[in-house]
Design an enzyme around this catalytic site. Structure first.
Site, PDB file in Angstrom:
ATOM      1  N   ILE A   1      -7.958   4.811  -6.570  1.00 42.12           N
ATOM      2  CA  ILE A   1      -8.044   4.609  -5.128  1.00 42.12           C
ATOM      3  C   ILE A   1      -8.792   3.299  -4.932  1.00 42.12           C
ATOM      4  O   ILE A   1      -9.825   3.052  -5.561  1.00 42.12           O
ATOM      5  CB  ILE A   1      -8.771   5.787  -4.435  1.00 42.12           C
ATOM      6  CG1 ILE A   1      -8.866   5.564  -2.915  1.00 42.12           C
ATOM      7  CG2 ILE A   1     -10.136   6.058  -5.031  1.00 42.12           C
ATOM      8  CD1 ILE A   1      -9.447   6.768  -2.160  1.00 42.12           C
ATOM      9  N   SER A   2      -8.277   2.417  -4.091  1.00 42.05           N
ATOM     10  CA  SER A   2      -8.860   1.087  -3.908  1.00 42.05           C
ATOM     11  C   SER A   2     -10.229   1.165  -3.245  1.00 42.05           C
ATOM     12  O   SER A   2     -10.520   2.114  -2.497  1.00 42.05           O
ATOM     13  CB  SER A   2      -7.936   0.214  -3.057  1.00 42.05           C
ATOM     14  OG  SER A   2      -6.736  -0.075  -3.736  1.00 42.05           O
TER      15      SER A   2
END
Length: 417
Positions: free
Chosen positions: A93-94
């Protein structure tokens, strides 16, 4: 893939300990929910607004989106760090700043139909949901697509539509799209996405080699794409058809630093090429001990990040040790709020599933000293398959100048078990 702590680093550690002590991450638990809310507010204040995001609608979407709901339960205590987190199947997940930055660059409007490539956990789609009319999102890893669809439905995101498939091909039956956002990196822009972007539309996408990427904004004008470089970046690769078409493959037996002389700038920006998450960094073009330029990190506030990061491939089965070497100059260099915050260089090693498998530290660099050549030999975990180096003050204070940074394997590459 960037795994970076924001200025809330030490605060987040305290918060994480508190959450662990509670031992219950249920949204129904009022006390835990309050901790999550406070952590999110702190993240928005420091890692979003403090890092330069200005669009009020984007800021509010970041404030309202519960990132902890989109990460695995064993990662929830880290949900509001400004860092990437593993979500399984070799994906991440960024970091919140990256999500906010890409969303702002997309310029989302209430009437937009948006295509997202790389659903991952569903977090980026959730941030977009209140900002646009519809979000169509594609994930090539089917179990992730199912999990994201379930999470989005459970949380009430009714205008987000998830499909398992190869994002390189886009979603032609739903085209054209007013905006397209890509959260994984191909070597070049997929033509199907160009074809599916509406005239006047925007495409935000990281493009480039596996560990050397640039985040671009493309605008479609008269059927052609006009390109604007935004930031150096490091995203997980676009797989499927995009990976088959990749011409340049990394060599994990020969790890090295790109632009370690700090001479090359990213086109049209004040950013160093090859280095991402640059904070409190300036490029100085006078008095360099090597070449024409050097990097200078300045920080007066203990705990605030002054840093730059770069990823590189490394196979711990073949590379046992690495040598770091640099020209350094220090002015009143001191630790930050703890011994964990000291000027230096940190290498974080990651395994095949992008879980952290070890760290190595070069430093600390303290006090005042003239340009000096320093080096260190660091061990490499056998599980390592890639790494990220962080250089700078790392929460410490003072002025650190860096030039002629080199990284190389020590001895011949040989397999080990």
């Amino acid at each position: 893939m960037s795994r970076v702590s924001s200025p809330l680093f030490q605060w987040a550690i305290f918060w994480a300990v508190c959450v662990r002590a509670v031992g219950n991450f249920s949204a129904a638990d009022g006390q835990t929910a309050l901790w999550f809310e406070k952590a999110r507010e702190q993240m928005v204040a420091e890692a979003i607004i403090g890092a330069g995001i200005k669009n009020p609608r984007v800021i509010e979407a970041m404030r309202q989106t519960p990132r902890h709901e989109f990460v695995p339960s064993d990662q929830r205590h880290l949900a509001y760090y400004d860092m990437a987190l593993p979500i399984g199947f070799g994906q991440t997940i960024s970091p919140p700043f990256v999500v906010a930055f890409m969303t702002e660059a997309l310029d989302p409007q209430p009437t937009d139909k948006v295509l997202e490539i790389g659903t991952g956990s569903g977090y980026q789609a959730a941030v977009l949901s209140p900002l646009v009319k519809e979000v169509y999102t594609i994930e090539i890893v089917e179990p992730l697509a199912r999990r994201a669809a379930e999470t989005l439905a459970r949380l009430g995101y009714r205008n987000v539509f998830v499909k398992a498939g190869d994002g390189y091909l886009g979603w032609p039956e739903k085209a054209p799209f007013d905006k397209i956002i890509v959260t994984c990196s191909p070597e070049s822009v997929p033509q199907p996405l160009v074809d599916q972007l509406a005239e006047g539309g925007r495409l935000v996408i990281p493009v480039g080699e596996r560990y050397q990427q640039t985040l671009y904004l493309y605008r479609k004008e008269e059927g052609q794409l006009r390109r604007e470089a935004l930031l150096p970046a490091l995203f997980v690769p676009m797989t499927g058809e995009a990976e088959k078409l990749r011409q340049i493959q990394p060599d994990p037996t020969r790890p090295a630093i790109n632009n370690g002389d700090f001479e090359e700038m990213l086109e049209g920006t004040n950013q160093l090429a090859g280095w991402h998450y640059q904070r409190q960094l300036e490029v100085v073009r006078a008095g360099a001990p090597s070449g024409e330029a050097f990097a200078r990190f300045v920080n007066k506030e203990p705990g605030r990040m002054a840093q730059a990061l770069q990823g590189f491939p490394i196979d711990g089965r073949r590379v046992r040790r690495i040598r770091l070497e640099a020209m350094l100059k220090g002015e009143d260099l001191r630790p930050g709020r703890s011994t964990a915050e000291q000027p230096g260089m940190v290498i974080l090693f990651y395994g095949e599933d992008r879980q952290e498998v070890g760290t190595a530290f070069f430093g600390p660099f303290l006090g005042t000293f003239p340009w000096t050549k320093r080096s260190a030999i660091l061990p490499v975990p056998i599980q390592a398959r890639e790494a990220i180096i962080r250089i700078g003050l790392l929460g410490g204070t003072g002025t650190l100048s860096v030039d002629a940074l080199r990284l190389e394997p020590v001895g011949a590459a040989s397999p080990r078990r």
